[in-house]
Design a protein around this motif. Structure first.
Motif, mmCIF file in Angstrom:
data_model
loop_
_atom_site.group_PDB
_atom_site.id
_atom_site.type_symbol
_atom_site.label_atom_id
_atom_site.label_comp_id
_atom_site.label_asym_id
_atom_site.label_seq_id
_atom_site.Cartn_x
_atom_site.Cartn_y
_atom_site.Cartn_z
ATOM 1 N N GLY A 546 63.371 37.535 -10.593
ATOM 2 C CA GLY A 546 63.179 36.370 -11.448
ATOM 3 C C GLY A 546 61.785 35.803 -11.354
ATOM 4 O O GLY A 546 60.918 36.298 -10.615
ATOM 5 N N LEU A 547 61.553 34.733 -12.133
ATOM 6 C CA LEU A 547 60.259 34.065 -12.154
ATOM 7 C C LEU A 547 59.940 33.472 -10.785
ATOM 8 O O LEU A 547 60.847 33.145 -10.020
ATOM 9 C CB LEU A 547 60.262 32.952 -13.201
ATOM 10 N N PRO A 548 58.655 33.306 -10.470
ATOM 11 C CA PRO A 548 58.292 32.641 -9.210
ATOM 12 C C PRO A 548 58.863 31.225 -9.165
ATOM 13 O O PRO A 548 58.847 30.500 -10.170
ATOM 14 C CB PRO A 548 56.759 32.614 -9.257
ATOM 15 N N GLY A 549 59.373 30.836 -8.005
ATOM 16 C CA GLY A 549 59.868 29.474 -7.819
ATOM 17 C C GLY A 549 61.286 29.239 -8.259
ATOM 18 O O GLY A 549 61.771 28.098 -8.202
ATOM 19 N N THR A 550 62.005 30.268 -8.731
ATOM 20 C CA THR A 550 63.372 30.071 -9.229
ATOM 21 C C THR A 550 64.407 30.047 -8.115
ATOM 22 O O THR A 550 65.592 29.810 -8.386
ATOM 23 C CB THR A 550 63.736 31.171 -10.239
ATOM 24 N N GLY A 551 63.990 30.297 -6.868
ATOM 25 C CA GLY A 551 64.921 30.167 -5.746
ATOM 26 C C GLY A 551 65.389 31.477 -5.148
ATOM 27 O O GLY A 551 66.382 31.492 -4.415
ATOM 28 N N LYS A 552 64.686 32.563 -5.416
ATOM 29 C CA LYS A 552 65.131 33.863 -4.900
ATOM 30 C C LYS A 552 65.080 33.913 -3.377
ATOM 31 O O LYS A 552 66.071 34.249 -2.724
ATOM 32 C CB LYS A 552 64.252 34.975 -5.485
ATOM 33 N N SER A 553 63.925 33.600 -2.817
ATOM 34 C CA SER A 553 63.790 33.642 -1.356
ATOM 35 C C SER A 553 64.666 32.595 -0.691
ATOM 36 O O SER A 553 65.249 32.842 0.374
ATOM 37 C CB SER A 553 62.324 33.433 -0.955
ATOM 38 N N ALA A 554 64.762 31.417 -1.325
ATOM 39 C CA ALA A 554 65.613 30.367 -0.761
ATOM 40 C C ALA A 554 67.075 30.810 -0.748
ATOM 41 O O ALA A 554 67.811 30.545 0.207
ATOM 42 C CB ALA A 554 65.458 29.081 -1.571
ATOM 43 N N PHE A 555 67.498 31.529 -1.798
ATOM 44 C CA PHE A 555 68.877 32.014 -1.839
ATOM 45 C C PHE A 555 69.100 33.090 -0.772
ATOM 46 O O PHE A 555 70.170 33.149 -0.149
ATOM 47 C CB PHE A 555 69.201 32.567 -3.224
ATOM 48 N N ALA A 556 68.108 33.939 -0.552
ATOM 49 C CA ALA A 556 68.229 34.960 0.487
ATOM 50 C C ALA A 556 68.397 34.305 1.857
ATOM 51 O O ALA A 556 69.245 34.718 2.664
ATOM 52 C CB ALA A 556 67.006 35.873 0.473
ATOM 53 N N ARG A 557 67.599 33.271 2.113
ATOM 54 C CA ARG A 557 67.741 32.568 3.393
ATOM 55 C C ARG A 557 69.083 31.857 3.483
ATOM 56 O O ARG A 557 69.697 31.776 4.546
ATOM 57 C CB ARG A 557 66.586 31.573 3.571
ATOM 58 N N HIS A 558 69.542 31.363 2.361
ATOM 59 C CA HIS A 558 70.840 30.704 2.330
ATOM 60 C C HIS A 558 71.960 31.701 2.644
ATOM 61 O O HIS A 558 72.915 31.380 3.368
ATOM 62 C CB HIS A 558 71.063 30.071 0.949
ATOM 63 N N LEU A 559 71.851 32.909 2.111
ATOM 64 C CA LEU A 559 72.847 33.941 2.402
ATOM 65 C C LEU A 559 72.886 34.245 3.899
ATOM 66 O O LEU A 559 73.959 34.423 4.487
ATOM 67 C CB LEU A 559 72.524 35.217 1.621
ATOM 68 N N ALA A 560 71.709 34.324 4.528
ATOM 69 C CA ALA A 560 71.655 34.572 5.971
ATOM 70 C C ALA A 560 72.362 33.461 6.732
ATOM 71 O O ALA A 560 73.093 33.716 7.699
ATOM 72 C CB ALA A 560 70.204 34.692 6.423
ATOM 73 N N SER A 561 72.153 32.218 6.286
ATOM 74 C CA SER A 561 72.821 31.086 6.929
ATOM 75 C C SER A 561 74.333 31.168 6.755
ATOM 76 O O SER A 561 75.090 30.894 7.687
ATOM 77 C CB SER A 561 72.284 29.775 6.355
ATOM 78 N N VAL A 562 74.775 31.571 5.569
ATOM 79 C CA VAL A 562 76.212 31.705 5.310
ATOM 80 C C VAL A 562 76.834 32.740 6.243
ATOM 81 O O VAL A 562 77.944 32.570 6.760
ATOM 82 C CB VAL A 562 76.457 32.094 3.831
ATOM 83 N N MET A 563 76.105 33.833 6.475
ATOM 84 C CA MET A 563 76.611 34.902 7.340
ATOM 85 C C MET A 563 76.261 34.678 8.806
ATOM 86 O O MET A 563 76.513 35.541 9.644
ATOM 87 C CB MET A 563 76.056 36.251 6.859
ATOM 88 N N GLU A 564 75.646 33.505 9.093
ATOM 89 C CA GLU A 564 75.287 33.133 10.466
ATOM 90 C C GLU A 564 74.383 34.179 11.111
ATOM 91 O O GLU A 564 74.572 34.590 12.259
ATOM 92 C CB GLU A 564 76.541 32.897 11.318
ATOM 93 N N LEU A 565 73.397 34.621 10.332
ATOM 94 C CA LEU A 565 72.433 35.595 10.821
ATOM 95 C C LEU A 565 71.042 34.976 10.813
ATOM 96 O O LEU A 565 70.696 34.197 9.921
ATOM 97 C CB LEU A 565 72.417 36.850 9.937
ATOM 98 N N GLU A 566 70.261 35.313 11.833
ATOM 99 C CA GLU A 566 68.861 34.906 11.825
ATOM 100 C C GLU A 566 68.083 35.801 10.866
ATOM 101 O O GLU A 566 68.537 36.885 10.499
ATOM 102 C CB GLU A 566 68.285 34.985 13.234
ATOM 103 N N ILE A 567 66.890 35.338 10.501
ATOM 104 C CA ILE A 567 66.124 35.999 9.434
ATOM 105 C C ILE A 567 64.952 36.780 10.008
ATOM 106 O O ILE A 567 64.250 36.319 10.907
ATOM 107 C CB ILE A 567 65.609 34.947 8.431
ATOM 108 N N LEU A 568 64.759 37.968 9.479
ATOM 109 C CA LEU A 568 63.547 38.747 9.729
ATOM 110 C C LEU A 568 62.910 38.988 8.368
ATOM 111 O O LEU A 568 63.421 39.760 7.558
ATOM 112 C CB LEU A 568 63.878 40.074 10.410
ATOM 113 N N GLN A 569 61.811 38.289 8.096
ATOM 114 C CA GLN A 569 61.190 38.333 6.780
ATOM 115 C C GLN A 569 59.924 39.178 6.819
ATOM 116 O O GLN A 569 59.080 39.025 7.695
ATOM 117 C CB GLN A 569 60.859 36.911 6.305
ATOM 118 N N LYS A 570 59.803 40.112 5.882
ATOM 119 C CA LYS A 570 58.650 41.002 5.813
ATOM 120 C C LYS A 570 58.049 40.973 4.409
ATOM 121 O O LYS A 570 58.775 40.981 3.418
ATOM 122 C CB LYS A 570 59.052 42.447 6.152
ATOM 123 N N ARG A 571 56.721 40.960 4.381
ATOM 124 C CA ARG A 571 55.991 41.042 3.115
ATOM 125 C C ARG A 571 55.232 42.367 3.061
ATOM 126 O O ARG A 571 55.146 43.080 4.055
ATOM 127 C CB ARG A 571 55.026 39.866 2.986
#
Length: 741
Positions: A546-571
């Protein structure tokens, strides 16, 4: 007889051994050394220096020396009062027989008992034991040093001795000296003597520490080598992210201790600050054993401690390891720990003989035949060499400690130091990839800063607040953070930067949490979240486009929180490398790290890693996509990839994502809800609503950015806020709306 009764030259030594009394045993041994030296040359005569003659003249009555040829020569010298530089003296068969048989040693001295304990513990041969004793005496005891100086021409307080000089006092000629080389090498490999260059040797610090003890009881010697058990500052809960490895390590070490298994060598490896050393101390507690850290030799004698306060050398550590491994087999449940193991192994496995730093066979046997379990710790396992690595029973890789572990460490240190951290600081600190030591440093600095601030505030008198000037912009009404939290986060981040560590700068915890009601996706995000919550443990994959700023990365982090997993983010910048094969290796490492630590892996800008192979012009462009596809199929944990350009991703990669979610700009209803929430309004005027509906495309990040900006500038007027939103929209590619602010 005290050593002052025997000529010993200047006294500049500070070693405790320099105070050793030359009693009956040492006096008899000194006489034996002297007789051997004065009769060592083959043939019927010997050439002596003036220094050797003067030593004989000063000490013959005290030590009990009587060689007729030398006595006759000294009588002539005294009559003429003329000391020659060199003199040739006849040595008879009777003189040599006297040197060989006449010196009967009395009861052992305390020093010799300690030397015998060393020889017995390490199974030294009689020749090796004699050689070690000679090196110790000729470098540490003034009376013996003076004798050595008389025959070597060195200063009488010299703390090193040539191998040829040792052989002379042990009754060996040049042929004997050649035979002694193998014994010298054996003592050196065990770390009992250290090489001082050329053919000079000295006793190692470990040997001196043992010989300087006030007792020769085995219990005291064991305490000098082992010290008090070290307790870990971490608990089993701190290693929850490597639960299986903890279980395997405990079982293997417990079995090795129970069965007295030889060669039970384990390797702990990983980046600095991952808890290897603390886990080594902890594992001893778990299996009911004492962990002994090689190179750390506590001692109750403060004078000795002052003399030995230096970084242990390779020889020091090898001798400590050799002593401890042999003694541990007789003592009980002991685990030896060699930290920075590459220091003692580097170069041993080198194919180039000229660059080797030790005997390859000896070091391999050190691993294979140790009677006690040994844990070798290193940040760089490749430096140990393949031959050493093959001999390890189990290798444990340590990844950075988890965020939950860091929170526990933060809370423990904050409580211990009396530091009050706000929730924001605790979260930010836990998100930094810091070791427990860095966390402690940050909290300690915070405690110091807080105490200083309290002192300053107590010295500043209260005053009336200045009146705000007309037209001045109102300051934001944000709550001021406690200084402890600010300092702790800043200090730890600065230490990480200084050490060259990088980390993901996550959105501030003050940013609004992800709200699915404000995201315009092509799938019901609430329903998806509910299903994912129930499917915990599945291998899930998400492509968020999606477009920049639409919440993609925020949703990914939210999914990790839902599954009670810590995040490893790579660019892409974390993955791409300059050399062929390195990018593929970084991709593999990212997936492996996520699997080992149980974290939710997020790839930002995934189109750069998964670009369509149809337009590829170079082999590496294809190989990196293939590497990604391979890992995507086998990865056991959930992961997500975000992109602004899904059309650029290879079709085979798109097919492999279980969920593909498209995020578009906000609807008019969502934009209105966002306006009320971000700017804390209960309602919005009709004119403002109509103007807001004309702004397109708007995203949640636009509202978050304008919210922070308006707070800083003190702007609360609806029209001005809408003008700022218009400016954000107009700045986007392809926008036609005129800027209204």
């Amino acid at each position: 007889m005290p050593d002052q009764a025997i000529a010993d030259g200047p006294r500049t030594q500070t070693s405790l051994l320099s105070e050793t009394r030359v009693g009956a045993y040492e006096k008899a041994l000194l006489r034996r050394y002297a007789l051997s030296a004065f009769t060592s040359d083959r043939g019927n005569s010997i050439t002596l220096s003036e220094e050797a003659l003067r030593w004989y003249d000063d000490n013959r009555k005290k030590v009990g020396l009587s060689l007729p040829g030398i006595n006759h020569k000294l009588s002539r010298i005294h009559r003429k009062d003329d000391w020659p530089g060199l003199v040739r003296i006849n040595i008879t068969a009777a003189d040599r027989a006297t040197a060989r048989f006449s010196v009967k040693l009395p009861l052992l001295s305390a020093l010799q008992k300690r030397l015998d304990w060393i020889a017995s513990t390490l199974r030294l041969t009689a020749v090796q034991s004699s050689y070690l004793g000679a090196v110790v005496r000729l470098t540490e005891i003034p009376s013996f040093q003076a004798l050595g100086a008389a025959f070597s021409g060195r200063e009488s307080d010299c703390d090193e001795v040539a191998a040829d000089t040792v052989c002379k006092f042990l009754g060996q000629g040049r042929v004997g000296a050649n035979r002694h080389r193998s014994h010298v090498r054996a003592l050196h490999r065990l770390g009992l003597i250290e090489h001082r260059g050329r053919n000079d040797w000295a006793p190692s610090a470990t040997v001196l520490a043992i010989l300087s003890l006030r007792t020769f009881r085995e219990t005291a010697l064991r305490h000098a080598l082992f010290g008090m058990p070290r307790r870990s500052s971490l608990t089993v809960a701190d290693f929850e992210h490597m639960k299986e490895k903890v279980g395997n390590t405990s079982s293997i070490l417990s079995g090795a201790l129970t069965n007295k298994e030889k060669g039970a060598a384990l390797l702990f490896y990983g980046a600095p600050g991952t808890g290897k050393t603390e886990f080594a101390a902890l594992i001893g507690e778990l299996v009911g054993a004492q962990t002994v850290f090689i190179g750390e030799m506590p001692h109750s004698d403060s004078r000795l401690e002052l003399e030995r306060r230096h970084e242990p050398s390779r020889e020091d550590r090898l001798s400590h390891l050799a002593f401890s491994s042999q003694l541990a087999s007789l003592t009980g449940r002991i685990i030896l720990v060699v930290d920075e193991a590459d220091d003692i192994f580097t170069g041993v496995d080198d194919d180039d003989w000229s660059s080797r730093t030790g005997s390859k066979v000896f070091m391999n046997r050190l691993v294979e035949e140790s009677p006690a379990p040994v844990i070798f710790i290193t940040n760089n396992p490749d430096r140990l060499g393949e031959a050493v690595l093959r001999r390890m029973l189990y290798a444990v890789e340590f990844s950075p400690i988890s965020e939950a572990t860091r929170r526990r460490v933060i809370q423990r240190h904050a409580m211990a130091l009396g530091v009050s951290l706000d929730d924001m600081a605790t979260v930010e600190l836990s998100q930094l990839p810091a070791s427990p030591a860095l966390i402690e440093a940050g909290i300690r600095a915070a405690a110091l800063a807080a105490s200083n601030q309290e002192q300053e505030h107590s010295n500043i008198p209260r005053r009336r607040s200045d009146t705000k000037a007309a037209g001045e912009i109102a300051a934001p009404t944000a709550v001021k953070r406690p200084i402890e939290g600010q300092v702790a986060v800043t200090v730890v981040a600065s230490l990480l930067k200084a050490s060259g560590r990088s980390w993901d700068r996550r959105p501030s915890v003050s940013s609004p949490k992800f709200d699915p009601m404000l995201s315009n996706a092509d799938i019901d995000l609430l329903a998806l979240e509910d299903r994912i919550r129930q499917a915990r443990g599945w291998s899930l994959s998400f492509l968020l486009d999606g477009l920049p700023g639409t919440g993609k990365s925020a949703f990914a982090r939210h999914l990790a929180s839902v599954m009670e997993l810590e995040i490893l983010q790579k660019r892409g910048s974390d993955i791409f490398a300059s050399f062929v094969g390195e990018t593929e290796a970084n991709i593999a490492q990212a997936f492996e790290e996520a699997a080992d630590t149980g974290r939710f892996l997020i790839f930002d800008e995934a189109d750069s890693l998964l670009a369509s192979r149809l337009g590829a012009e170079r082999n590496w462009e294809v190989s990196q996509v293939n590497e990604m596809l391979t890992w995507m199929e086998s990865h056991p944990l959930p992961f997500a990839a975000t992109t602004n350009h899904a059309s650029r991703i290879d079709p085979a990669a798109v097919r492999r994502f279980l969920f593909k979610v498209r995020f578009d700009a906000m609807t008019a209803v969502q934009a209105e809800k966002a306006f009320l929430r971000f700017f804390k309004r209960n309602s919005i005027g009709d004119q403002a609503r109509q103007r807001l509906r004309k702004l397109f495309p708007l995203t949640p990040s636009d509202f978050a950015l304008v919210s922070r900006k308006s707070l800083l500038l003190g702007i609360e007027d609806e029209a001005q806020i809408l003008g700022m939103l218009s400016a954000e929209v107009a700045a986007k590619p392809g926008a036609t709306i005129r800027i209204g602010f």
